[in-house]
Design a protein around this motif. Structure first.
Motif, short mmCIF file in Angstrom:
data_model
loop_
_atom_site.label_atom_id
_atom_site.label_comp_id
_atom_site.label_asym_id
_atom_site.label_seq_id
_atom_site.Cartn_x
_atom_site.Cartn_y
_atom_site.Cartn_z
N ARG A 292 0.77 -1.32 0.14
CA ARG A 292 -0.07 0.07 0.04
C ARG A 292 0.70 1.50 -0.10
NH1 ARG A 292 -4.04 -0.40 -2.62
NH2 ARG A 292 -4.22 1.61 -1.81
N PHE B 13 1.09 4.17 -2.71
CA PHE B 13 0.73 5.45 -2.30
C PHE B 13 1.95 6.49 -2.83
CE2 PHE B 13 1.61 9.16 0.90
CZ PHE B 13 0.36 9.64 0.73
N ALA C 260 1.68 7.26 -6.60
CA ALA C 260 0.80 8.27 -6.59
C ALA C 260 1.48 9.58 -6.80
CB ALA C 260 -0.43 8.26 -5.93
N PHE C 261 2.46 10.09 -6.09
CA PHE C 261 3.02 11.25 -6.19
C PHE C 261 3.92 11.37 -7.31
CE2 PHE C 261 1.81 11.65 -1.65
CZ PHE C 261 1.59 13.05 -1.40
N PRO C 262 3.76 12.15 -8.29
CA PRO C 262 4.50 12.65 -9.32
C PRO C 262 5.98 13.14 -8.89
CG PRO C 262 2.54 13.45 -9.67
CD PRO C 262 2.30 13.09 -8.48
N LEU D 293 8.31 14.92 -10.13
CA LEU D 293 8.33 16.24 -10.40
C LEU D 293 7.90 17.10 -9.08
CD1 LEU D 293 9.45 18.01 -12.42
CD2 LEU D 293 7.27 18.40 -13.39
N LEU D 294 6.68 16.76 -8.61
CA LEU D 294 6.09 17.58 -7.64
C LEU D 294 7.02 17.28 -6.34
CD1 LEU D 294 2.46 16.61 -8.02
CD2 LEU D 294 3.66 19.09 -8.53
N LEU E 269 8.85 20.76 -4.52
CA LEU E 269 8.91 20.76 -3.08
C LEU E 269 10.04 20.63 -2.36
CD1 LEU E 269 5.02 19.16 -2.25
CD2 LEU E 269 5.72 21.42 -2.78
N THR F 196 -5.75 6.49 0.52
CA THR F 196 -4.73 7.14 -0.26
C THR F 196 -5.10 8.72 -0.24
OG1 THR F 196 -4.55 5.25 -1.67
CG2 THR F 196 -3.33 7.15 -2.36
N VAL G 147 -4.46 10.12 3.55
CA VAL G 147 -3.02 10.26 3.78
C VAL G 147 -2.36 11.39 3.21
CG1 VAL G 147 -0.91 9.02 3.99
CG2 VAL G 147 -3.08 7.72 4.49
N ALA G 148 -2.75 11.23 1.65
CA ALA G 148 -1.98 12.32 0.81
C ALA G 148 -2.15 13.62 1.25
CB ALA G 148 -2.43 12.18 -0.49
N VAL H 282 -0.28 14.65 4.30
CA VAL H 282 1.29 14.71 3.89
C VAL H 282 1.30 16.15 3.24
CG1 VAL H 282 3.16 13.84 2.38
CG2 VAL H 282 1.60 12.36 3.71
N ILE H 283 0.40 16.42 2.36
CA ILE H 283 0.76 17.53 1.34
C ILE H 283 0.31 18.81 2.24
CG2 ILE H 283 -0.13 18.72 -0.64
CD1 ILE H 283 -1.14 16.14 -1.68
N PRO I 108 1.73 8.86 -14.64
CA PRO I 108 2.37 9.76 -14.02
C PRO I 108 3.45 10.68 -14.77
CG PRO I 108 2.43 8.10 -12.82
CD PRO I 108 1.75 7.44 -14.09
N ALA J 124 3.67 14.35 -15.39
CA ALA J 124 5.00 15.29 -15.27
C ALA J 124 5.41 16.05 -16.65
CB ALA J 124 6.24 14.32 -14.56
N VAL K 8 -1.51 19.95 -6.24
CA VAL K 8 -0.82 18.78 -5.90
C VAL K 8 -1.83 17.56 -5.48
CG1 VAL K 8 0.81 17.65 -4.31
CG2 VAL K 8 1.10 19.88 -5.23
N LEU L 93 -3.34 16.44 -8.56
CA LEU L 93 -2.46 15.60 -9.41
C LEU L 93 -2.46 14.19 -8.88
CD1 LEU L 93 0.16 18.12 -10.42
CD2 LEU L 93 -1.80 17.04 -11.67
N VAL L 94 -2.16 14.05 -7.60
CA VAL L 94 -2.32 12.78 -6.87
C VAL L 94 -3.62 11.90 -6.92
CG1 VAL L 94 -2.21 11.80 -4.64
CG2 VAL L 94 -0.44 13.54 -4.88
N VAL M 124 -3.57 10.69 -10.42
CA VAL M 124 -2.79 9.32 -10.69
C VAL M 124 -3.73 8.20 -9.90
CG1 VAL M 124 -0.71 8.24 -10.31
CG2 VAL M 124 -0.82 10.68 -10.92
N ALA M 125 -3.88 8.52 -8.85
CA ALA M 125 -4.74 7.35 -8.13
C ALA M 125 -5.93 6.84 -8.77
CB ALA M 125 -5.05 7.76 -6.75
#
Lengths: 280, 315, 496, 538
Positions: A108, A112, A115-117, A119-120, A124, B15, B18-19, B22-23, B248, B252, B286, B289-290, B293-294
């Motif tokens: 998982r 997860f 799913a974060f590109p 580039l991002l 950051l 997802t 949690v994202a 985090v973001i 993804p 990008a 962001v 975008l996440v 993708v998901a």
């Protein structure tokens, strides 16, 4: 597809990759000119006997820049893949061994992260840590972790279920022994192939990051940033944009060829690595 | 199928939750003061404080997080610091560029890559096959932004066939708008199509070597019939997974290409918002975008199930 | 007969097609597309510092009481004229009549009072609030007369009121100006395609002479190569502040374009943290000054466009004194000074904001400083970070930035400015200047101030940022120089 | 009447000769069995007949079918022959069916290819044929996908696909190899029914002499791309001359290979001597995938309250088909999995709560050999290393002593001590199982658990390993827990058998008694599925 063609891929890949790495190493101690030395009076010099590839907008020797510029893509790519490989392969291998909750959590987390590109993450990171090679390495490395988790999970699952692991357990061996002595050597081939292919991706990724100013920082040259700077000069001096672009392309191709060749050599029947995974 | 969908949605929501944490946390560690960025070097401390209060930046973290997340759920995550318009409007306008661009690129990549791959597979081992493989190797290795530069030089500056960048907006008519997306889409699509061609070729070659294709031939089907009726559909399964994996990268790539071509899309927005420290916009984009993708991963999973009855049951 | 008729019909057809194709060539063009480098955050110049807001709105959408003309002089704007009381503390402005906002409401003294009071209010977010500090009170004497009372004489006031941040806004529409700017200017806001362009149309109810252009589009093209391509491809007609000097020769060689290199007020300096060791030692600062090769910088970073400066003062302004010879490029002298200061083997961080002049100059300066024995680590940063790290927290050694505000010698007199320059003599001199009304004496004071900055080698003074204008050769009426960041399009027209 | 004549058929693949001068005939309604070890060229013969050789394959010679030389036909004409006149049933029911197409559609496709029928007619014909092949539409709908069927059902689909067009010749290439014995028997019955009803000629290709012997009218034996012996099935064993054929026959019938007899069990009373290893009412269940994340997890009982013990020196066979739970039971008894209920006792002591020492002793005492010779040896390690892996159980050991023990183990299993320096890929399947056996023996255990240890070997190799096992038992007094699906093998090696079915032991007793007088219906079915060599040997 005959064998010679495939062997040719391996050979060509090895030569290109070896050449680029060697060039990057040599450039750290020697380049035809100091790549940082400005000579503005002599800017935009065309290729000639003094400057084989001419000079750039600040009169620096393009060949020297190109040589030193390999350090970023190759270095970042190698370290990022190392991060991904060490963390991802370990996690994937252990997830495959345990099953159950740990395995579920690992997979998982991997989804997860995926799913974060990248580039991002890089953008950051740049804003928090400041730009530079380190941030590019970490950003690309984080991106690699889920990839290697998937690869090593998929490759080690059949190994963990194999007869020789069962036999090792019957022989009274513990999981750590089995992981290091049996599983790791047996997925090494798969990991090698993937590492090579991912290295090619890493070169592209570093170039992209440098191109948008997130990679190697000036005055140190890097192919991506050379492209960025050359972009405005394209109508004036196309070579400045073409040379680093070609360098990126050839290097990426080198790693790809190496990966394809290795795959042929290490896993000729495609048993472990579906082509869809390997070509990327 | 419905169960697979429900399970997918559940894990998608987890997802995203949690994202979001985090973001949001990542935004808090970004150095730089949005107010200072807006007001510049001559601003006085009291002016800055006044602006911070206006923007709600003086509120506690938990309150800001909650406001943002509950806003996300109702479709309006907040008001952009710099533009002073709802973030949702801002994003919606930018999606009007990014989505068509991504869709166009994807369509082009598929339209170029798959037939090329099929052609090579059908003539495997021959000159065509080798040619396609070599071209694909080149295509995969080309950095898309470099390709973009060369395309602009050729088609916009030298030949003047296509605009070099910018976007006239959809209200300028579909023609000019699409024209503005052609070069960026091609720059994005060519490397992708090279990957697709390679995967398509290999997948088809693999499937053609499988027993059921031989079975089909043993029933009296011609080579072409066996390819069309049996091999193709099976060969598309890896293509699906590659599309999922590539997405993804496409995203990008879109961000970078938008910057090369000066397209007012999501990618430009995120760069600009980061530079302006328009945090609410950054974190919302962001997040978006996440989420994209998901969601794409979920859709790929569902598409798998639609194509492959084996997955339908197991999922 | 039939043949004849056929021929005639064909001729008519051909002529028709020709007219259709060539039509616009014959008619007077009244539209214009201008490129700008940055996307405006919004369109209210009174609420943000971004220069691009002024470049789009100043004198086009919004007007101030006074107005800065193409040479940087103060001329009447919405105020027809003004008078100063003898003690220099009360200004009385006579306002123009028959002026309408774009939304149809009339402009009168109430709007002027509202605008100024809003700018000096405690919760004001006006970026130039600091300059308005001398204002004590603003009042409407009658509907068309405004009086401004000052705490102390401020000769700069008419100039200040001409700045983009102090344009007059309607009291009903002030809060919606960000997305729907409503001013009194010769153009009306039409539409903003965020991320791409801003459209303006001619204001037919304009009080002054109507502009020749009927439609103006500001297109955001930040990337220099995209800007080049857009100009070459004819997607835009003008780029009044072209970001890439390397392309100018190509435009110059192309008869379709006119290239005009003018001046801005952008005094580009190598900012030094005067409070930080070893830069607190004047010998080190002077050594750095000797290590700066302005010729090389201007050639390398600006492709030869741009004027060297020797102090924090633009050559086009009255009172300028040429101090560029004060610290000639002399690596030997630099090394000697460093030796003398015992500052050999220095290692300094050079913070570079994003503009290309800064990045390019940074690379060149770093290389020259290395040559005299100062190791320089380049730290590129975005504006956001620059503003907090360098500007606010003063956590830096060196930085390169262009100060574009006109007449900004005051920054060296401020406490707590990021140079950390603290000189009682300079402060005294500046106070004298601020109070001085006599023009002759002011000029003398200005010269001493410049001299003082150069003597103390507060910063490395590099060059004046050029304004590189490129536009279609058939266009006329653009400003050559940029005394303030603006694109006053009132006088721009297509050649017949 | 001769339907097919193959004359001097030569096939090269990628320039390598695969078939050399193959020739045989097939008359209408006749069944010809082709038998041979893997790699002998049997399958390539079938492909050559269908002109479906791999891309780089080349065939020469003559294949005369019904008066036409197939090798001279053009591709279009050949498409008319394939399926319509000559049908094939391929080996792997797993992969021979298109996973994305319903079984009904796959059967109907061939019908529509050759007959002018509507989609609907073809579908009903397909359903009919499937029913004929034993897939009653009421129970197994033609709308099912292949993965929803069992292996035997898939093979029925493959047969239906071929039979639907009523070809003159059916080529069946290893049609039952991947199946359990009882399923195999039922599939062979189906083929017999089809032969009886439709009357096609059958070319039956198999490595299993039992299958061919019970089905074929005539037998051809292939070896290294040639046909080395042909003749009628009846009395074939007696007539065969070629040495390869003799070995094959001897191994397949296990007639004389097992030299050492099953030794008598030493006298003892269970109360005084706890068994060496015993499962006491153990159960083990596996969670099935959840239907949805919130669903209760469903479980399948793989082993259900099973008790089984092995005394020192005793050979016990655990018989069952795939899915019966026998491998799970073995894994439980080896301590590789933990039972959900019940206990595993080593010399009377529960291994679950046992300390390190006891486990160590048990590991040294109880060793195992697993099914797949290709997966049970780590391909990255040399044979010597592999064999020495369990030696650490005996405590620290000097290098030369270790080498000596390895060499000894190698000699025991009939390999040379020099083999210690080779990697597994250098060995054949049978040799690998010997290495696995050597690894099991190196700690000088009392019991070896053999989980399908010979089932993936060909008959000749199988017979040799069984021979070795018998000898080792005689030499060392080893006990075996022999897990197999093959009654023949069980009979040859075990004193006692337990028959496992659906997670339970359904019958247990002395081998001779159980195999001559089975009580449980499942045991009887198993026994009935055994090939009958009587005619062949006669």
């Amino acid at each position: 597809m005959n064998r010679d063609f495939l062997n040719a891929r391996l050979l060509a890949g090895a030569i290109i990759v070896g050449g680029v790495c060697l060039m990057a190493l040599i450039s750290l101690v020697w380049t035809p000119y100091d790549p940082l030395k400005l000579d503005i009076a002599n800017r935009f010099a065309p290729p000639g006997p003094r400057h084989w590839l001419g000079t750039d907008q600040l009169g620096r020797d393009v060949l020297s820049l190109l040589m030193r510029g390999a350090v970023g893509p190759v270095g970042v790519s190698i370290s990022a893949v190392t991060i991904g490989l060490v963390v991802g392969a370990t996690a994937g291998m252990l997830a495959a061994s345990s099953g159950g909750v740990a395995s579920y959590a690992t997979l998982r987390t991997s989804d997860f992260l995926f799913a974060f590109p990248a580039l991002l993450i890089a953008i950051l990171l740049r804003e928090t840590l400041g730009p530079g090679m380190l941030n590019a390495m970490v950003a690309i490395g984080i991106f690699y972790i889920p990839i290697f988790i998937r690869v090593s999970y998929g490759a080690s699952l059949p190994v963990w279920r194999s007869g020789y692991v069962a036999a090792a357990r019957v022989a009274g061996r513990g999981s750590l022994w089995i992981a290091t002595v049996h599983v790791l050597p047996n997925i090494a081939g798969v990991l090698t192939v993937h590492t090579s292919v991912q290295l090619s991706l890493g070169v592209l990724a570093e170039a992209s990051l440098s191109y948008i100013g997130l990679g190697v920082q000036p005055p140190q040259p890097s192919w991506g940033r050379m492209l960025l700077e050359a972009q405005t000069l394209l109508p004036i001096s196309p070579l400045l944009a073409i040379a680093p672009g070609l360098a990126i392309m050839v290097t990426v191709m080198g790693f790809n060829l190496l990966g394809a060749g290795l795959r042929q050599a290490l896993d000729p029947r495609g048993a472990f690595i579906p082509e869809s995974e390997a070509v990327r | 199928m419905i169960r697979a969908f429900a399970a997918g949605v559940a894990s998608l929501l987890a997802t995203l939750l949690v994202a979001s944490v985090v973001i949001f946390a990542a935004m808090q560690v970004l150095p730089g003061d949005p107010a200072q960025v807006m007001l510049g070097v001559n601003a006085r401390p009291d002016t800055l404080a006044a602006l911070r209060e206006q923007l709600g930046l003086d509120q506690p973290l938990a309150v800001r997080y909650w406001t943002w997340v509950s806003g996300l759920l109702t479709g309006n995550p907040g008001v952009s610091h710099t533009y002073a318009v709802p973030v949702s409007d801002l994003i919606a306008a930018r999606l009007g560029v990014s989505l068509p661009l991504a869709a166009l690129a994807l369509a082009l990549a598929v339209a170029i890559g798959l037939p090329l791959g099929m052609w090579a597979a059908a003539r495997r081992g021959r000159a065509v096959d080798r040619g396609v493989l070599i071209v694909a190797q080149l295509g995969i290795a080309v950095p898309n932004f470099w390709l973009a530069m060369l395309l602009v030089l050729l088609f916009a500056v030298t030949l003047r066939w296509l605009p070099p960048g910018g976007f006239p907006g959809w209200d300028a008519g579909a023609g000019p708008a699409l024209l503005a997306l052609v070069l960026p889409a091609v720059a994005l699509a060519l490397p992708q199509s090279a990957i697709l061609a390679q995967v398509m070729r290999q997948s088809l070659v693999d499937v053609l070597a499988q027993d059921f294709v031989r079975t089909a031939r043993a029933k009296g089907l011609t080579r072409g019939q066996a390819l069309r009726r049996h091999a193709l559909r099976n060969a598309f399964i890896p293509i699906l997974s590659v599309l999922g994996l590539q997405f993804p990268f496409l995203l990008a790539g879109t961000i970078i290409i938008e910057n090369v071509f000066f397209l007012p899309g999501i990618g430009r927005l995120v760069f600009q918002a980061v530079n302006q420290r328009d945090l609410i916009v950054v974190q919302s984009v962001v997040m978006l975008l996440v989420a994209i993708v998901a969601v794409v991963n979920l859709l790929v999973g569902l598409a798998y199930a639609a194509v492959d009855p084996r997955v339908r049951r197991a999922a | 007969m039939t043949v004849w008729r056929m021929t005639r019909r064909c001729a008519a057809l051909i002529l028709g097609v020709a007219l259709l194709c060539g039509g616009p060539a014959f008619a007077q063009r009244t539209d214009l597309a201008i490129g700008v480098r940055l996307e405006p955050p919004h369109l209210d110049p009174t609420a943000a510092a971004a220069a691009v807001i002024g470049e789009i709105t100043y004198a086009n959408l919004f007007e101030g009481l006074t107005r800065i003309d193409r040479e940087g002089r103060v001329i009447p704007g919405l105020a027809e004229s003004w008078e100063v009381s003898d003690d220099g503390k009360v200004y009385t402005f006579r306002l123009r009549q028959g002026v309408f906002f774009h939304d149809g409401s009339t402009f009168d003294a109430r709007d002027a009072v509202f605008t100024l009071e809003r700018a000096i209010a405690p919760d004001s977010i006006n970026p130039q609030k600091a300059l308005l500090e001398p204002i004590e009170a603003v009042e409407a004497v009658d509907a068309h007369t405004l009086s401004v009372r000052l705490k102390r004489p401020t000769a700069q006031l008419p100039f200040i009121l001409g700045l983009p941040a102090l344009v007059i806004v309607g009291h009903e529409t002030a809060e919606t100006n960000r997305a729907m700017p409503n001013g009194t200017g010769p153009f009306r806001f039409s539409r903003w395609h965020m991320g791409d362009r801003v459209d303006l149309v001619r204001n037919d109810r304009y009080w002054g002479e109507k502009p020749a252009l009927s439609r103006v589009t500001f297109r955001v093209i930040g990337d220099p190569s995209a800007a080049y391509a857009a100009l070459m491809a004819g997607n835009i007609d003008a780029y009044t502040n072209f970001p890439a000097p390397e392309h100018l020769p190509q435009f110059e060689a192309d008869p379709r374009f006119k290239v005009v290199v003018g001046r801005t007020e952008g005094k580009t300096v190598l900012a030094q943290n005067n409070a930080r060791k070893p830069l607190d030692d004047i010998r080190v600062r002077r050594a750095i000054a000797h290590a700066i090769d302005r010729k090389l910088l201007i050639d390398g970073a600006l492709y030869g466009y741009g004027d060297p400066i020797g102090s924090h003062f633009a050559p086009q302004n009255a009172g300028y004194v040429d101090l560029t010879g004060r610290y000639p490029y002399d690596p030997e002298a630099a090394r000697a000074l460093l030796r003398e200061a015992g500052a050999e083997g220095l290692r300094l961080k050079l913070a570079l904001p994003p503009p290309s002049y800064a990045r390019r100059s940074g690379e060149i300066i770093a290389e020259r400083l290395r040559d005299v024995g100062i190791q320089v680590d380049i730290v590129p940063m975005e504006w956001a970070q620059w503003l907090t790290d360098v500007f606010r927290d003063k956590n830096y050694d060196l930085s390169i930035v262009s100060h574009v505000e006109p007449n900004d010698l005051d920054i060296y007199a401020r406490d707590d400015y990021y140079f950390n320059y603290d000189s009682p003599e300079y402060k005294a001199l500046y106070a004298e200047l601020a109070a001085e009304q006599d023009e002759e004496k002011r000029l003398v004071l200005l010269k001493s101030l410049q001299q003082k900055l150069t003597d103390d080698a507060v910063n490395g003074f590099l060059f004046l940022l050029p304004k590189l204008g490129v536009w279609d050769a058939r266009l006329q009426g653009f400003w050559e120089n940029a005394p303030i960041p603006a694109n006053d399009l009132t006088g721009v027209r297509w050649e017949r | 009447m001769t339907l097919l004549t193959v004359d001097n058929l030569e096939v090269d693949v990628a320039g390598r000769p695969i078939l050399r001068g193959v020739g045989f005939t097939l008359t209408r309604g006749e069944t010809l069995g082709i038998i041979g070890r893997s790699g002998s060229g049997k399958s390539m013969t079938a492909l050559a007949l269908m002109r479906l050789l791999p891309q780089d394959g080349q065939a020469r010679g003559r294949i005369v079918f019904d008066g036409t030389d197939l090798l001279s036909l053009d591709e279009a004409a050949m498409c008319g022959i394939r399926g319509r006149r000559i049908g094939v049933v391929f080996q792997e029911p797993q992969s021979a069916l298109n996973p994305l197409m319903t079984i009904g559609a796959q059967v109907a496709e061939g019908i529509r290819q050759h007959a002018d029928v509507t989609r609907r007619e073809a579908a009903s014909l397909a359903a009919e044929t499937l029913a004929r092949a034993g897939l009653d539409p009421a129970r197994v709908s033609p709308d099912r996908f292949p993965h929803e069927l069992s292996g035997g059902q898939r093979q029925r689909v493959a047969i239906a696909m071929t039979v639907a067009m009523r070809p003159d010749i059916i080529i069946a290439d290893e049609p039952t190899t991947a199946l359990d014995v009882t399923t195999q028997a039922r599939i062979l019955d189906l083929l017999r029914t089809i032969l009886r009803d439709d009357g096609p000629a059958l070319l039956l290709i198999s490595h299993d002499l039992g299958v061919v012997a019970t089905m074929a009218d005539r037998i051809a034996v292939m070896d290294e791309g040639r046909i080395v012996e042909t003749g009628p099935t009846r009395g074939f064993a007696g007539r065969a001359h070629a040495p390869q054929v003799r070995t094959l026959i001897a191994a397949a019938t296990l007639s004389r290979e097992i030299a050492a007899p099953v030794p008598p069990l030493p006298e003892h009373t269970p109360a005084e001597h706890p068994p060496l290893l015993a499962a006491e009412a153990v159960s083990r269940r596996f969670g099935l995938p959840r239907a949805h994340p919130l669903a209760w997890r469903q479980y399948r009982r793989a082993v259900d309250q099973v008790s089984l013990s092995v005394q020192a020196g005793e050979s016990v066979a655990l018989i069952g088909e795939s899915g019966s739970g026998k491998t799970t039971l073995a894994s439980l008894m080896l301590g590789l999995q933990t039972p959900d209920a019940g206990r595993i006792a080593y010399r009377g002591q529960d291994i679950a709560g046992a300390g390190r020492d006891v486990l160590r002793r048990m590991r040294a005492d109880v060793q195992a050999v697993f099914q797949d010779p290709y997966s049970s040896l780590d391909p990255r390690r040399k044979a010597g290393w592999i064999i020495a892996e369990p030696l650490h159980l005996a405590g620290p050991i000097a290098a030369d002593e270790r080498d000596e023990r390895v060499a000894e183990a190698l000699r025991e299993v009939g390999l040379s001590p020099d083999d210690a320096n080779k990697y597994p890929h250098a060995f054949s399947g049978g040799q690998r199982q010997r290495i696995a056996m050597a690894r099991a023996l190196v700690t000088r255990p009392r019991l070896v658990v053999l989980d399908e240890a010979v089932s993936s070997l060909d008959v000749v190799a199988q017979a040799r390993i069984l021979d070795l096992l018998a000898r080792l038992r005689a030499d060392h007094g080893l006990a075996y827990l022999f897990i197999t699906h093959d009654l023949r093998v069980a009979k040859a090696i075990a004193r006692r058998v337990a028959v496992m079915h659906d997670g339970r032991i359904v019958e247990e007793g002395m081998t001779a008694e159980v195999l001559t007088d089975p009580q449980h219906p499942y045991t009887r079915a198993l026994l009935a599925s055994q090939p009958d060599f009587s005619a062949f040997a006669a």
